[in-house]
Design an enzyme around this catalytic site. Structure first.
Site, mmCIF file in Angstrom:
data_model
loop_
_atom_site.group_PDB
_atom_site.id
_atom_site.type_symbol
_atom_site.label_atom_id
_atom_site.label_comp_id
_atom_site.label_asym_id
_atom_site.label_seq_id
_atom_site.Cartn_x
_atom_site.Cartn_y
_atom_site.Cartn_z
ATOM 1 C CG PHE A 131 15.282 25.483 -20.310
ATOM 2 C CD1 PHE A 131 15.599 24.490 -19.399
ATOM 3 C CD2 PHE A 131 15.704 25.354 -21.622
ATOM 4 C CE1 PHE A 131 16.346 23.391 -19.793
ATOM 5 C CE2 PHE A 131 16.453 24.249 -22.019
ATOM 6 C CZ PHE A 131 16.769 23.267 -21.096
ATOM 7 C CB ILE A 357 9.756 20.011 -21.187
ATOM 8 C CG1 ILE A 357 10.123 20.203 -19.708
ATOM 9 C CG2 ILE A 357 8.307 20.397 -21.415
ATOM 10 C CD1 ILE A 357 10.156 21.678 -19.291
ATOM 11 N N GLY A 358 11.767 17.001 -21.154
ATOM 12 C CA GLY A 358 13.161 16.597 -21.063
ATOM 13 C C GLY A 358 13.599 16.362 -19.634
ATOM 14 C CB THR A 359 12.037 17.291 -16.493
ATOM 15 O OG1 THR A 359 10.696 16.953 -16.862
ATOM 16 C CG2 THR A 359 12.266 18.752 -16.801
ATOM 17 C CB ALA A 402 4.627 17.712 -6.596
ATOM 18 N N GLY A 626 9.290 19.169 -6.467
ATOM 19 C CA GLY A 626 9.887 19.277 -7.811
ATOM 20 C C GLY A 626 11.370 19.597 -7.757
ATOM 21 C CD GLU A 629 11.182 26.260 -12.338
ATOM 22 O OE1 GLU A 629 11.033 27.393 -12.768
ATOM 23 O OE2 GLU A 629 10.242 25.533 -11.970
#
Ligand SMILES: Cc1cc2nc3c(=O)[nH]c(=O)nc-3n(C[C@H](O)[C@H](O)[C@H](O)COP(=O)(O)OP(=O)(O)OC[C@H]3O[C@@H](n4cnc5c(N)ncnc54)[C@H](O)[C@@H]3O)c2cc1C
Ligand code: SF4
Ligand code: FES
Ligand code: FES
Lengths: 663, 327, 211
Positions: A131, A357-359, A402, A626, A629
C-alpha cells in the site's frame, strides 16, 4: 547479535537511550502559520497549478461554497510487517526484503553500502501487502546487511507492529480549503483547492491532494496549491493513492455541498461539469467513460430513492442516506523489460524483475503470457520478485500491469516468432518455406492459417532442432512520465533486451504509437447507502456500488478484489482510522491494531463492483490501466455525503466517529 | 519479555503457595498477561499456570443463580444455555468483547483481573502512575479520548476495559477467593478499586489469593436485561461507552433497576443514582432520560473525552428502552 | 503541473533525491554531511564485542504436544509463544505474525479444535494439546474444503492473513453459532484483512457451511 527472538527483544529492552529534550513541534493545526511552499511534489510534480483568474471568478460567482476539510495521519498497516533477511558470502550480499521494488532495493543498497550493484541480490517472492509503505526503503533494509557484515552471519530483522507506526512511513495529515464558484445552472466558474500538509524536519514529502482537482471537472478558472509544515514526526510516504485519496475527500464533499446550495442532484452536478478533455494539459483522454459510470451506479444503488432533503428517510431506528462521488486516478506506465523462455518439454517461463504485492500480478501476467505463448496457463510459469531478472516496474502508482504486461507479451510473442522462423527455415518441417504472416500459434502448436492441418507442435520443432530452450527478451520504453527513461547501461540485460526489441514487432508497434496528445486517467463512480443511528452516532454502511472505467479488465476476480480492497481502505479512512500523536512530546500514541482501528469483517457492507471494460488502446496493446488505487479515491466523500444525506450533519473532519455525529 | 519460570500447578494450595513467592503471577488464558509481558509492563519471575485447577464448571445454585468457575472460558460462558436464557445481559456483554479467538482463550478470572487499555499505560516511553507509581500521568494532558469520566483522580483517569465486568456489576455478582487463610467472598462492588492516589492498586485480592468462582444471584426478572456497547468500529474494539441494564417492570412501573456503565468509569461503574431515579418510577422515556442525567451527574471530562458524557447518557437511555421492550 | 505527478518510479533510481533522503531520514543517525559508504565501513570493523548489560538468563521448560498429528517433545525458552515455536522452531511458517498482541488474527490456529491466537499462547502451556496449523489442514494433496473454497472465491489478495482466516473459518463452522451473513461477519471479526478480501471470505465460508 541475539540467537533468538526472545533474546533479541529482551536485550533491546535493556538499552537505555537518553535524549537531550527540546520542545516538540507536534500539531499541524497549531502550526499552520509556519507553512511554506515546497519546490516540488512527489516525483517533481508542480505544487501550484493555475489557469484563468480563479480568485476573481470565485468572488463574482452566483453560488459559492468554501469550506475547510481535514484528514488525519493514516498508517498503511499492511498485515505483514516490514522485514529483511541479509546474508553475505564474501563481497556478495543476498537480501530477502518485504519490498514493492526489488530493483529499487538493489540500487539503493548498492549506493548506500558502496558496493557494486551486481553484488547485490534481492528477493521478494511474495509480499504481505504494501500500500505504498514498502515502496520506500526503511531502516530495516539497511541495518540487516550492516549487522550481517559485522557479525559475519545471516541476520533477520522484523519490525514489531509498534515500530511500524514510527519507523516505516505513513500518510500525511492534511488541511484543505476548497472553494467552488458556480453559475446558477451549476457550471463551475472557479475551483480553488489549497492544501497544507506536514512533513518531518529531515525530509520533504508533499501529499499532492489537489492533483485530481486540476483535471476532474471542467472549469476555466483554477487555483490548486500545496504548502507544507514541518513537524517532529517521521517522514510520510506514498499511501494508496497519495494525493487523490485525501484530495478527493475534500473536492467531492465540496461538490456535494455546492449541489445542495444549487438544489441540483449531486450526480447531475457532476454531469454538468464533466471534463470532456484534460483542460490543464489540453489533451484528449485516451479513453473515458465516466458518464456511463454515473449512470450505471445510480441505477444499481437505486439513486432515485434518495431524498434531497437530508434526514427525511428512515428504516426502523435508522436514518437512511445516499451519497455519491467521483473516483479518479492517473494511468501510469513505465519502461519495463521481460524475458520469455520456451522449453523443449512444452512449458514456458517468464522472468520479470517486478513483484506481486498481493494485487494478482502473478495471476494476470500468467494470463497475458499464456495468451501470447498460445499455451494453457498451467504450462506457463511467471517468475517475479528477483533482482537478477530483467528490470520491471516498481509496484506503486497502479502501474505494474500496464508497464510489465506489454514487454511480457512482446517477449512471449518474440519467442514464438523465433520458433516459427525455425520451422520455416527447416526443410523437414511441414511449414517449410511459408511466410511468418501465414502461420499462427494455437495451443502449443503452430499451423498454417489457411490450412490448419499443416501443423507442428512447439515440442516437435525444438526436439528436431536439438534445442532444450528458446529465449526472447523485450523491453518497452513507453512511459507516461514526462521525462524519457534513462538508456539502459551498456551490457546490462536491459540493454540486450532493448537491442533485441528492435526486431520485435509487438514492441515496435507499441512504441510507435504517438501518445503525446493523450492524457491517461482511470475514472469511476462510487454510490453508497448508509444507515445511521442518530442517537448513538453509529454508522452502518449498508451498500456500496462502484462502477469503474479502467480500460480492459484482465481478470474479473483480481480486478474486483482490488477495487473492493480500495473501497474498504476508504471505509477505514472515512469512519475509523487515524493516528494520534501525543500533544506533549509528539510520539505516536495509537501504535497498535487495538488502538489504530482498521475495518473488520463486521464493518463490511454488501459491495458491488462493475466495470465498463472498454480497452484503452492508447495506453498499451493490452488496453488495461492500473486498478490498485482508484478504488480508494472518492469513496470517503461518497460515505461522508451519504452520512450528511442521512443526518443533515456535515462532518468535514475525518474520520466520522460517533462523537462527531452526536455533538 | 523477561525470563520467567513457568510453573504448572495441580491443586489450589500449591497455586497459592507458589503465588506467594515474590514476583509471581497466575496465568489463565494469558491474553492479558502475555500481552503485557511482551511490552515489559508485567515482569513476573514465576508464572503459575492454573489451568489444571478444577474451576471450569458452571453450576446452577439453589436460589436459581449460577456459580461460574474462574477458569470458564468467556465463549463457553456466553453460549451457556442458562446464561443465554436467564442472563442475556451477561451473554451479550461477553460476546461484545474481544474476538472469538480471544474469547476461546480468556477466562472469567482473567477477565475480572484484566488491566486498563490506556495507551500510555501500554507504552513504557511515557509516564504512568499505574505502571510506575509516582511517575505522573501522561494521559491527563495527552490524548485522552478513550479515558474515563467517572471515578477519576488527579493521578489516573484510565478506563476499566471489561465488558463482562459491567454486566457482573449490574448483576451483583459475588467473587469467591481462596488464600492462605482459607476462602472468602468479595461483593462485586468491592473487588475493583478507584484509582485515588494509588492507581496501581486495582483490586482487593491479598497476595497469593486465587479467584475460584463467581456467583450470580437468581433473579426473577434477569431475562429482561440487555447490554449495549457503542464503539468506533462494528466489532473487536473496546467500548466508547456501554450500559448493562436489568429491569423488573410490573404494570408499567419499575420495581427494581440494576444499572452499570462501561467505557466511562475507572472501574466497572454501578450507576446507583440512576437506579434511585428508576426504582418505583414509570417505565417511560422521560424516566430513562432522568436516570441517564443522574448516572452522569458526577462526571468530569478531560480534553478529548467530553463526548463520553452525552454518549453514555444516550447509551443508557437506549439500553433501558430496549430492555423494557423485552417480554 | 508535471505530466505524471504520481511518479511511481521514484524508488527505481538510487540517485533520485526523494528516495534516498526519504530513506536516510528514517535512520536516527542520519544527519548533515553523512556519506554513505562509511555505513558499511563502520559495520565491517569487526572485533570488539559490545559490553552486555546483566540480563536474566532464559528459563527452559519442556513440553510435549501434538502438532498437525505429529507428537513433539520440546525443550524451550519458557517465553516462547506457540506462534514462535511453530515458525522459528518447527519450520512451520504458514502461521503468520501480524501484531503479536492478539489484535489481528493472523496467528490463528486450532487447539483441540478451537480457534485461538497463537501469539498469546505460551507454548509451555500447550502440554498434551493438539495443535492444527494451516500446514496440517490438507490431507496429502487433498485440500481442506475451506482451503478449496478460499481458492474458488478468491478469498485473499496478498495471502498474509489467509492462514489465520482459514483456521478461524474452520473454527467458526465447527462452533455453529453463525447462521446469517451478519453473524459470519461478526464471528470472523477477529481476523483482519488489510487487503480487504472480506466479501469473498464470507462467500467461501458460506459455501463450506452449505456443503
Ligand atoms: C486485542 C484484544 C481485544 C480485547 N477486547 C476486549 C473487549 O472488547 N472487551 C473486554 O472485556 N475484553 C477485551 N479484551 C480483554 C480480554 O477479555 C482479557 O484479556 C481476558 O479476559 C483476560 O483473561 P485471561 O484468562 O486471558 O487472563 P490472563 O491473561 O491469564 O490473566 C490476566 C490477569 O489475571 C490474573 N488471573 C487470572 N486468573 C486468575 C485467578 N483465577 N485468580 C487470580 N488472578 C487471576 C493473572 O495473574 C493476570 O494478572 C481484549 C483483549 C485483547 C488482547
Ligand atoms: S490514566 Fe492511569 S493508566 Fe493512563 S497514563 Fe495516567 S496513570 Fe497511567
Ligand atoms: S499475531 Fe496474533 S493476533 Fe496478530
Ligand atoms: S489478503 Fe492481504 S491481508 Fe488479507
Amino acid at each position: 547479535m541475539a540467537e533468538t527472538f526472545e533474546q533479541a527483544e529482551q536485550a533491546a529492552a535493556l538499552i537505555k537511550v537518553t535524549y537531550e529534550e527540546q520542545p516538540a513541534i507536534v500539531g499541524l493545526e497549531e502550526n499552520l502559520t509556519s507553512a511554506y511552499k515546497p519546490a516540488a511534489g512527489l516525483g517533481g510534480a508542480a505544487t501550484q497549478v493555475t489557469r484563468g483568474e480563479a480568485e476573481a471568478a470565485f468572488q463574482s460567482a452566483a453560488v459559492r461554497s468554501e469550506q475547510t476539510y481535514t484528514t488525519p495521519v493514516y498508517h498503511h498497516n499492511a498485515m505483514e510487517p516490514h522485514a529483511t533477511i541479509a546474508q553475505w558470502e564474501g563481497d556478495k550480499l543476498t537480501v530477502y526484503d518485504a519490498t514493492q521494488s526489488v530493483m529499487g532495493v538493489k540500487g539503493l543498497l548498492s549506493v548506500t553500502l558502496g558496493i557494486p550493484a551486481e553484488n547485490v541480490q534481492v528477493y521478494a517472492l511474495y509480499i504481505g501487502g504494501g500500500f505504498g509503505s514498502k515502496g520506500f526503503t526503511w531502516a530495516n533494509t539497511l541495518l540487516a546487511p550492516m549487522a550481517a557484515k559485522q557479525f559475519d552471519r545471516p541476520v533477520k530483522l522484523v519490525l514489531s507492529r509498534q515500530q511500524v507506526f514510527s519507523t516505516a512511513g505513513r500518510r500525511t495529515q492534511t488541511v484543505q480549503k476548497v472553494s467552488l464558484g458556480a453559475d446558477s445552472t451549476g457550471k463551475l466558474a472557479a475551483v480553488k483547492h489549497a492544501t497544507i500538509s506536514e512533513t518531518s524536519f529531515v525530509d520533504e514529502f508533499v501529499e499532492t491532494a489537489g492533483v485530481a482537482t486540476t483535471m476532474l471537472y471542467s472549469t476555466p478558472n483554477l487555483d490548486v496549491s500545496h504548502e507544507l509544515v514541518r513537524l517532529n514526526r517521521g517522514t510520510p510516504c506514498p499511501t494508496r493513492a497519495p494525493g487523490e485519496a485525501p484530495g478527493t475527500f475534500a473536492l467531492e464533499v465540496a461538490m456535494d455541498e455546492l449541489a445542495e446550495q444549487l438544489k441540483i442532484d449531486p450526480a447531475q452536478l457532476r454531469l454538468i461539469n464533466h471534463a470532456d478533455m484534460e483542460e490543464q494539459k489540453k489533451k484528449q483522454f485516451s479513453e473515458k467513460s465516466l458518464k456511463e459510470c454515473y449512470q450505471k451506479g445510480a441505477e444499481v444503488i437505486g439513486w432515485k430513492n434518495r431524498k434531497a432533503e437530508p434526514g427525511t428517510l428512515r428504516e426502523g431506528n435508522y436514518l437512511v442516506g445516499y451519497g455519491m462521488a467521483t473516483a479518479t486516478y492517473p494511468a501510469n506506465r513505465s519502461a519495463s523489460t521481460a524475458k520469455a523462455t520456451l522449453f523443449a518439454d512444452g512449458h514456458a517461463e517468464i522472468l520479470c524483475g517486478t513483484q506481486d504485492i498481493g494485487t494478482g500480478t502473478y495471476t494476470v501476467m500468467t494470463q497475458v503470457a499464456a495468451d501470447a505463448f498460445a499455451l494453457p496457463p498451467e504450462k506457463v510459469k511467471v517468475k517475479l520478485g528477483d533482482s537478477s531478472y530483467p528490470k520491471g516496474a516498481q509496484s506503486g502508482g497502479s502501474q505494474v500491469s500496464a508497464s510489465v504486461g506489454p514487454p511480457i507479451r512482446a517477449a512471449a510473442l518474440g519467442a514464438i516468432s523465433k520458433l516459427i522462423r525455425l520451422a520455416i527455415a527447416d526443410p523437414s518441417s511441414p511449414l517449410h518455406g511459408y511466410k511468418e504472416e501465414e502461420i499462427m500459434a494455437d495451443n502449443g502448436k503452430i499451423h498454417l492459417i489457411k490450412e490448419p492441418g499443416r501443423v507442428e507442435t512447439y515440442v516437435q520443432i525444438m526436439n528436431r532442432k536439438g534445442l532444450d530452450k528458446l529465449e526472447a527478451q523485450a523491453k518497452t520504453n513507453v512511459s507516461t512520465r514526462p521525462s524519457t527513461p534513462a538508456p539502459a547501461p551498456a551490457g546490462s540485460p536491459e540493454a540486450k533486451a532493448e537491442e533485441e526489441s528492435k526486431a520485435n514487432k509487438a514492441v515496435q508497434e507499441d512504441e510507435k504509437m504517438d501518445r503525446k496528445d493523450y492524457a491517461f486517467h482511470s475514472f469511476g463512480a462510487h454510490f453508497v447507502k448508509v444507515l445511521v443511528d442518530p442517537d448513538l452516532g453509529m454508522i452502518k454502511i449498508d451498500r456500496i456500488v462502484g462502477v469503474m472505467d479502467i480500460g480492459t479488465v484482465m481478470n474479473l476476480k483480481t480486478a474486483t478484489n482490488q477495487i473492493m480492497g480500495g473501497m474498504i481502505f476508504g471505509i477505514g479512512m472515512a469512519l475509523m482510522e487515524n493516528t494520534q500523536y501525543d500533544p506533549n512530546n509528539g510520539r505516536v500514541v495509537t501504535r497498535d491494531l487495538a488502538q489504530y482501528l482498521v475495518p473488520v469483517h463486521a464493518d463490511i457492507p454488501e459491495i458491488e463492483v462493475h466495470f465498463i471494460n472498454k480497452p484503452d488502446t492508447f495506453i498499451s496493446p493490452i488496453g488495461a490501466r492500473g486498478i490498485g488505487e482508484i478504488g480508494i479515491t472518492g469513496i470517503t466523500a461518497a460515505i461522508a455525503n451519504a452520512v450528511y444525506n442521512a443526518t443533515g450533519k456535515r462532518v468535514r473532519d475525518l474520520p466520522i466517529t460517533p462523537d462527531k455525529l452526536i455533538s | 519479555m523477561e525470563p520467567f519460570k513457568l510453573i504448572r500447578v495441580h491443586d489450589n494450595q500449591a497455586a497459592i503457595r507458589t503465588a506467594l513467592m515474590a514476583g509471581s503471577r497466575f496465568i489463565a488464558g494469558g491474553t492479558n498477561l502475555i500481552d503485557l509481558m511482551k511490552l515489559h509492563i508485567e515482569t513476573p519471575k514465576q508464572v503459575v499456570d492454573i489451568n489444571k485447577l478444577p474451576f471450569s464448571g458452571i453450576e446452577e445454585l439453589p436460589d436459581g443463580g449460577l456459580r461460574i468457575g474462574a477458569l470458564v472460558k468467556n465463549s463457553d460462558l456466553a453460549y451457556h444455555p442458562v446464561v443465554i436464557k436467564k442472563y442475556p445481559v451477561l451473554s451479550e456483554a461477553l460476546l461484545s468483547g474481544a474476538s472469538p479467538q480471544l474469547r476461546n482463550m480468556a477466562s472469567v478470572g482473567g477477565n475480572l483481573m484484566q488491566r486498563t487499555r490506556c495507551p500510555y499505560f501500554y507504552n513504557t516511553d511515557f509516564a504512568c502512575n499505574k505502571r510506575n507509581p509516582g511517575s505522573g500521568c501522561a494521559a491527563l494532558t495527552g490524548y485522552n479520548r478513550m479515558n474515563a469520566v467517572l471515578g477519576t483522580s488527579d493521578h489516573c483517569i484510565a478506563t476499566h476495559p471489561s465488558d463482562m465486568c459491567v454486566a457482573l456489576a449490574a448483576l451483583d455478582a459475588t467473587i469467591h477467593v481462596q488464600g492462605t487463610k482459607g476462602s472468602r467472598l468479595i461483593p462485586f462492588g468491592e473487588f475493583h478499586r478507584l484509582p485515588g492516589q494509588t492507581p496501581h492498586v486495582e483490586h482487593s485480592l491479598l497476595p497469593g489469593e486465587l479467584i475460584t468462582h463467581v456467583d450470580i444471584p437468581g433473579m426473577s426478572y434477569s431475562y429482561r436485561s440487555h447490554y449495549l456497547k457503542v464503539r468506533d468500529r462494528a466489532s473487536y474494539e473496546f467500548a466508547l461507552t456501554s450500559a448493562a441494564v436489568l429491569l423488573d417492570i410490573r404494570g408499567g412501573r419499575i420495581q427494581k433497576a440494576d444499572i452499570a456503565l462501561g467505557g466511562v468509569g475507572t472501574k466497572p461503574w454501578r450507576a446507583v443514582p440512576a437506579e434511585k431515579v428508576l426504582n418505583g418510577a414509570s417505565a417511560d422515556l422521560q424516566t430513562y432520560r432522568a436516570a441517564a442525567e443522574a448516572a452522569l451527574s458526577q462526571a468530569k471530562s478531560y480534553k478529548d473525552n467530553a463526548y463520553k458524557i452525552e454518549l453514555a447518557k444516550r447509551t443508557l437511555v437506549r439500553a433501558l428502552t430496549t430492555a423494557a421492550a423485552i417480554s | 503541473m508535471a505530466d505524471n505527478p504520481n511518479h511511481p518510479e521514484e524508488n527505481d533510481e538510487p540517485k533520485a533525491g526523494t528516495t534516498r533522503r526519504g530513506f536516510l531520514s528514517q535512520l536516527t543517525f542520519a544527519g548533515a554531511g553523512l556519506t554513505l559508504a562509511p555505513l558499511l565501513g563502520a559495520a565491517s570493523t569487526k572485533g570488539s564485542e559490545p559490553v552486555l548489560a546483566a540480563a536474566a538468563a532464559a528459563e527452559i521448560t519442556t513440553v510435549s504436544l501434538t502438532i498437525n498429528g505429529k507428537k513433539h517433545l520440546l525443550s524451550l525458552d519458557s517465553r516462547m509463544t506457540l506462534l514462535d515455536v511453530l515458525r522459528e522452531k518447527l519450520s512451520l511458517p504458514g502461521t503468520k505474525k501480524g501484531c503479536d498482541h492478539g489484535q489481528c488474527g493472523a496467528c490463528t490456529v486450532l487447539v483441540d479444535g478451537r480457534r485461538i491466537n497463537s501469539c498469546l499462547m505460551l507454548a509451555g502451556m500447550c502440554a498434551g494439546l493438539e495443535v492444527t496449523s494451516i500446514e496440517g489442514l490438507a490431507n496429502r494433496d487433498q485440500l481442506h474444503p475451506m482451503q478449496h473454497a478460499f481458492l474458488k472465491h478468491d478469498g485473499f489478495q496478498c495471502g498474509y492473513c489467509t492462514p489465520g482466516q482459514i483456521c478461524s473459518a474452520i473454527g467458526l463452522v465447527k462452533e455453529g453459532h453463525a447462521h446469517t451473513d451478519a453473524e459470519i461477519k461478526e464471528l470472523m471479526s477477529g481476523n483482519i484483512c488489510r487487503c480487504g478480501a472480506y466479501q469473498n471470505i464470507v462467500a467461501a465460508i458460506k459455501e463450506v457451511q452449505n456443503a
